[in-house]
Write a protein that holds these residues in place. Structure first.
Motif, mmCIF file in Angstrom:
data_model
loop_
_atom_site.group_PDB
_atom_site.id
_atom_site.type_symbol
_atom_site.label_atom_id
_atom_site.label_comp_id
_atom_site.label_asym_id
_atom_site.label_seq_id
_atom_site.Cartn_x
_atom_site.Cartn_y
_atom_site.Cartn_z
ATOM 1 N N GLY A 1 -11.524 -2.220 -6.443
ATOM 2 C CA GLY A 1 -10.607 -1.129 -6.116
ATOM 3 C C GLY A 1 -9.405 -0.982 -7.016
ATOM 4 O O GLY A 1 -8.427 -0.335 -6.637
ATOM 5 N N PRO B 1 0.822 -1.214 0.000
ATOM 6 C CA PRO B 1 0.000 0.000 0.000
ATOM 7 C C PRO B 1 0.857 1.267 0.000
ATOM 8 O O PRO B 1 1.835 1.373 0.735
ATOM 9 N N ASP C 1 -5.825 -7.135 -2.177
ATOM 10 C CA ASP C 1 -6.364 -6.921 -0.833
ATOM 11 C C ASP C 1 -6.651 -8.248 -0.138
ATOM 12 O O ASP C 1 -7.645 -8.387 0.582
ATOM 13 N N LYS D 1 -8.161 1.884 -4.968
ATOM 14 C CA LYS D 1 -7.022 1.800 -4.053
ATOM 15 C C LYS D 1 -5.727 1.688 -4.837
ATOM 16 O O LYS D 1 -4.675 2.111 -4.378
#
Length: 255
Positions: free
Chosen positions: A79, A28, A63, A171
């Protein structure tokens, strides 16, 4: 937790192995590059990660969950958003409508409300319009909101495509050769924009790019693909001096 993990991905078209044992991990918040000579398999790898192609073998986790077998729109809902090497806007729609479309992944009104234009429909549509206009302001396109997308200059079309991808609230953003067709000044502005959108939207970014000044200028880590396989991985400084990378780009063995 690792945000994106590809493990031993392969894709075979007939007798051609376009990608072979492709593995990568992205944490991330990282800004990671994927480079390689023409025909190395970079866009095929992107198409595997975003569900355009299903891998012949291997695994993709986003994820913490597998996304293999999902359709592109389902992966977007999870995402992951992307841009394309050849700009793929809704060419005959307005600039504003191009961004509004991305927000419809998140609407709460149902089909009946949409058809009859009742219930939550008007309230949500107005909210989407306002959010889309705010996005256009961010990308300095608000004054072009009513123009047809195909009539924008090339650099503005590229900005609009990135704005549309971000409106899907991802994301992870995948950028496929965002500097293609840009002059050096536009490329420098793009570098600043990529850094800015990562901070502004708290994004993780993976980009394919041929412009080495852009890759070396913005990426923290770089993967190098050649003939469908990863041949090197490291920091920009490590990649720049890697003999296998130099050989792949120059086509000759480096002693």
């Amino acid at each position: 937790m690792t945000l994106l993990k590809a493990t031993k991905l392969s894709k075979v078209f007939g007798g051609l192995r376009a990608v072979s044992n492709f593995s990568l991990e992205i944490q991330p918040g990282e800004l990671v590059g994927l480079i390689g000579p023409n025909g190395a398999g970079k866009t095929t790898a992107f198409n595997l990660l975003t569900g355009v192609y299903e891998p012949t073998s291997g695994e993709i986790e986003f994820d913490g969950k597998s996304v293999v077998g999902l359709k592109p729109y389902q992966i977007t809902q999870r995402g992951i958003a992307r841009t394309f090497q050849n700009i793929r806007l809704f060419a005959n729609l307005s600039v504003l409508d191009n961004v509004k479309i991305a927000y419809h992944f998140h609407v709460k009104y149902g089909l009946v409300e949409s058809v009859l234009r009742m219930g939550r429909y008007h309230k949500e549509e107005e909210e989407i319009r306002q959010k889309a206009i705010q996005f256009l302001k961010i990308f300095q396109l608000e004054d072009k909101k009513d123009e047809i997308a195909k009539n924008l200059p090339y650099g503005e079309q590229r900005r609009l495509e990135i704005a549309r991808a971000l409106a899907a609230q991802p994301k992870l953003l995948l950028l496929d050769e965002p500097a293609a067709g840009m002059n050096p000044q536009e490329t420098h502005q793009l570098m600043d924009m990529i850094r800015w959108i990562r901070e502004k939207f708290d994004l993780t970014i993976l980009l394919i790019e041929h412009d080495m000044s852009l890759v070396m200028g913005v990426c923290e880590r770089i993967y190098v693909l050649d003939y469908g396989s990863i041949i090197a991985h490291g920091t920009p400084a490590e990649i720049k001096n890697n003999p296998r990378v130099i050989e792949a780009y120059l086509g000759e063995e480096v002693h």
